[in-house]
Design a protein around this motif. Structure first.
Motif, PDB file in Angstrom:
ATOM      1  N   SER A 136       0.840  -1.194   0.000  1.00 45.36           N
ATOM      2  CA  SER A 136       0.000   0.000   0.000  1.00 45.36           C
ATOM      3  C   SER A 136       0.875   1.245   0.000  1.00 45.36           C
ATOM      4  O   SER A 136       2.089   1.186   0.248  1.00 45.36           O
ATOM      5  N   ALA A 137       0.247   2.401  -0.256  1.00 46.87           N
ATOM      6  CA  ALA A 137       0.980   3.668  -0.225  1.00 46.87           C
ATOM      7  C   ALA A 137       1.605   3.895   1.152  1.00 46.87           C
ATOM      8  O   ALA A 137       2.731   4.404   1.262  1.00 46.87           O
ATOM      9  N   GLU A 138       0.906   3.486   2.197  1.00 47.67           N
ATOM     10  CA  GLU A 138       1.427   3.653   3.559  1.00 47.67           C
ATOM     11  C   GLU A 138       2.663   2.781   3.785  1.00 47.67           C
ATOM     12  O   GLU A 138       3.654   3.216   4.381  1.00 47.67           O
ATOM     13  N   GLN A 139       2.618   1.530   3.291  1.00 48.66           N
ATOM     14  CA  GLN A 139       3.770   0.643   3.441  1.00 48.66           C
ATOM     15  C   GLN A 139       4.963   1.153   2.636  1.00 48.66           C
ATOM     16  O   GLN A 139       6.102   1.099   3.094  1.00 48.66           O
ATOM     17  N   ILE A 140       4.673   1.641   1.423  1.00 41.75           N
ATOM     18  CA  ILE A 140       5.742   2.185   0.578  1.00 41.75           C
ATOM     19  C   ILE A 140       6.387   3.383   1.265  1.00 41.75           C
ATOM     20  O   ILE A 140       7.612   3.524   1.302  1.00 41.75           O
ATOM     21  N   GLU A 141       5.546   4.250   1.819  1.00 38.35           N
ATOM     22  CA  GLU A 141       6.047   5.444   2.502  1.00 38.35           C
ATOM     23  C   GLU A 141       7.012   5.045   3.615  1.00 38.35           C
ATOM     24  O   GLU A 141       8.098   5.631   3.748  1.00 38.35           O
ATOM     25  N   TRP A 142       6.628   4.041   4.398  1.00 38.71           N
ATOM     26  CA  TRP A 142       7.461   3.617   5.524  1.00 38.71           C
ATOM     27  C   TRP A 142       8.793   3.049   5.038  1.00 38.71           C
ATOM     28  O   TRP A 142       9.860   3.422   5.522  1.00 38.71           O
ATOM     29  N   ILE A 143       8.760   2.153   4.052  1.00 37.12           N
ATOM     30  CA  ILE A 143       9.987   1.498   3.597  1.00 37.12           C
ATOM     31  C   ILE A 143      10.943   2.512   2.960  1.00 37.12           C
ATOM     32  O   ILE A 143      12.143   2.508   3.227  1.00 37.12           O
ATOM     33  N   VAL A 144      10.397   3.396   2.115  1.00 37.84           N
ATOM     34  CA  VAL A 144      11.247   4.388   1.461  1.00 37.84           C
ATOM     35  C   VAL A 144      11.833   5.360   2.493  1.00 37.84           C
ATOM     36  O   VAL A 144      13.033   5.671   2.461  1.00 37.84           O
TER      37      VAL A 144
END
Length: 639
Positions: A136-144
């Motif tokens: 999800s966009a939230e997961q991507i935000e966290w990993i990046v």
């Protein structure tokens, strides 16, 4: 039968099959508490995994490194050509501003470009950060944000949009390319003025201890953690498994090894398989999907000699075979073929392990009949040339393993985690033991703690989590990694996983129950899709069960019922409940009565990645399911 012939030949080549034996250590009560194996591949003193394409290009430039799908044709890519593509992409990343030690995220399905980019990032001195395409966009935000990735290479417009949406509020959003919009040609053009010598210099500065990748855990509980894996970790995993498996398979089968890689390359197992293939110069192709309907045609076109998959794949192939047989009125015949296959596999394994006389004449005759009617069709589903498979991710049902053995395919189980750079144990070649996940990978040690937890030590064990000292200290002690899994070791150092420590249920009667044993067996039987066993602080064990959509469609077709029959009707249909009860009864055979499933409830919908109930590696997020189906769980215990 190929598998049977290979085992016979292995007895004659005991020195080859038994190059690595497990040394076991017992406690004061004579119980095996530790198993260790010697390494087959020495830890490199210099260099890195980034060197592999260039070593291959120098030593065997015209050899086939990979096969790339173009339309319906599998085109061969030579070692020299692959190294040139890696160099061109690395130059593009350098021109875009990649500095040594910088991180680049890749969000893509399994495809040829993924492999090129992985090695290009390393060759440019960078570190790769895999992101699942389902994130999800939230997961991507966290990993990046957590990894500090300055660049992201996404596959599709949807992936690229998710990256932009997730990172829009970052002080400096990452630069994003899109594979489906000519990202690779753009990188090549961008790097035209960067000299090849710059890539050579950066690659030469890497050492075995340089971090190669920040690989995030699947996050079954809480936020994913970034595992720092070095080039030495990746080498220890790939080189030791290659030295263990490849010489044996090559000599015994006489085949030129090849495999079709379909596991997500965001998962560490897929990553290490691609490294192992390049290290051993094994031909490799890519398929973006593990869904049987999409994977089967690719298997028939590519015709691999071995596969690496997860239990879901083998369960679906088996269930598809049964569904096909039912459609032509031969469902009972398939069921008998399954029973014969399990009996034959069990008897032959016992003979090989000197535990019994082996199959009798009647069983041989029955096997020969069903080899013509059923087993050869199973081999055809896997491309026709597959002799071996490795299964990981979760335990494979023992009977299913024996069935595939009767069909001529030996499935070797392995066990590992992101923190152990994939496999920490694997069933050694030509020494099968269905029901276990094998012995320690060469160079590794497995220990069983006093509370039954599996501990692992060796060159594949990671050094730390990124930016999380507390989490690191919680699982690493003097080089021993506490896996959180429960298990036991047998007299020969084979490990059996019995469940997750944190998932252990304790009924109100005080009975400890490991749900994994029941859930794994349940999922192996149609029409079960996913399931969660419950019963913590409850009077008995029960289960929430979803139905597999393909199995349901077949079930309706066979009974002449409308394809759009609502689930609300099916869950109360006594015939459906009877079929589910058969699966429950099969699961219960593995446990005592106190641990058995007393009640089950069929629930609407599925457990998927999209609804947050499955991880990308297809593990159930138990807390998410318990929260979403709290009312259904309560209903199980109302009486």
């Amino acid at each position: 039968m190929g598998a049977r012939k290979d085992l016979n030949q292995a007895k004659k080549r005991g020195d080859l099959a038994d190059r690595v034996k497990a040394e076991v250590i017992r406690d004061e009560h004579g119980v095996v508490r530790e198993a260790r194996t010697r390494a087959l591949a020495a830890r490199p003193a210099t260099g890195s995994i980034a060197d592999l394409p260039f070593i291959n290009a120098t030593e065997a430039p015209e050899a086939v490194a990979l096969r790339r799908k173009e339309g319906r044709t599998w085109c061969r890519v030579s070692a020299a050509e692959f190294a040139r593509e890696v160099t061109a992409a690395a130059k593009g990343l350098i021109a875009a501003g990649l500095e040594p030690g910088d991180r680049v995220a890749i969000m893509s399905g399994t495809r040829y470009e993924w492999t090129v980019l992985d090695f290009a990032i390393w060759a440019a001195g960078g570190q790769s950060v895999p992101i699942y395409v389902t994130s999800s966009a939230e997961q991507i935000e966290w990993i990046v944000r957590d990894s500090g990735a300055r660049m992201v290479i996404a596959e599709t417009s949807e992936n690229a949009e998710a990256v932009r949406a997730g990172t829009a509020r970052h002080a400096v959003p990452p630069r994003c390319w899109q594979l489906d919009e000519d990202a690779m040609p753009e990188l090549v053009t961008l790097g035209r003025d960067v000299p090849d010598e710059e890539v050579t210099k950066r690659r030469g500065a890497l050492t075995p201890d340089t971090v190669a990748t920040v690989c995030y855990t699947s996050g079954t509980t809480g936020r994913p953690k970034g595992c720092l894996l070095t080039h030495a970790n990746l080498h220890a995993e790939a080189a030791n498994t290659v030295e263990l498996l490849h010489p044996v398979f090559k000599e015994v089968t006489g085949q030129v090894a090849s495999t079709l890689l379909f596991l997500p390359l965001a998962h560490i197992l897929g990553r290490t398989i691609q490294i192992a293939c390049l290290l051993a110069r094994i031909e490799m192709g890519h398929c973006p999907s593990i869904k049987p309907a999409e994977l089967r045609p690719a298997l028939k076109e590519f015709r691999p000699t071995f596969l690496v998959g997860v239990p879901y794949l083998f369960e679906k192939i088996h269930n598809t075979g049964r569904a096909t047989a039912e459609r032509i009125g031969r469902g009972a015949s398939f069921d008998r073929a399954h029973r014969i296959g399990v009996r034959f596999g069990e008897a032959y394994m016992n003979k090989f392990l000197d535990r019994g006389p082996g199959p009798g004449p009647a069983l041989y005759a029955a096997w020969a009949l069903y080899d013509l009617l059923v087993y050869r069709r199973i081999r055809k589903e896997l491309g026709g040339r597959t002799r071996y498979a490795i299964s990981g991710g979760s335990p494979l049902d023992r009977d299913l393993n024996l069935f595939f053995y009767a069909a001529g395919i030996i499935i070797y189980e392995g066990y590992g985690l992101t923190e152990t750079t994939a496999a920490a144990t694997i069933v050694p070649p030509l020494r099968p033991r269905p029901g276990t996940v094998g012995r320690p990978v060469p160079g590794a040690t497995v220990r069983i703690a006093d509370d039954g937890e599996v501990l692992i030590k060796g060159g594949t064990v990671f050094g730390s989590y990124w930016n999380d000292d507390a989490a690191t200290d919680a699982v690493l002690t003097d080089g021993w990694f506490a896996t959180g899994d429960l298990g036991s070791l047998d007299e020969d150092g084979y490990l059996t996983i019995t469940g997750r420590k944190k998932d252990l249920l304790v009924t109100s009667g005080g009975k400890n129950v490991s749900p994994a044993v029941l859930e794994d067996r349940l999922r192996s039987r149609p029409p079960i899709g996913q399931c969660v066993v419950v019963g913590d602080n409850r009077p008995f064990v029960a289960a929430l069960i979803t139905l597999d959509p393909e199995d349901v469609a077949h079930w309706l077709h066979v009974r002449g019922m409308p394809a759009d029959t609502p689930l609300s009707e099916l869950v109360s249909d006594p015939r459906m409940r009877a079929d589910v009860q058969k699966a429950v009864d099969y699961a219960n055979q593995a446990v005592s009565r106190a641990e058995s499933i007393r009640e089950f409830r069929l629930v609407d919908g599925e457990f998927t990645e999209d609804n947050g109930m499955l991880t990308p590696s297809l593990k159930v997020k138990r807390h998410a399911v318990a929260a979403a189906y709290a009312d259904d769980i309560e209903a199980l215990y109302r009486g």
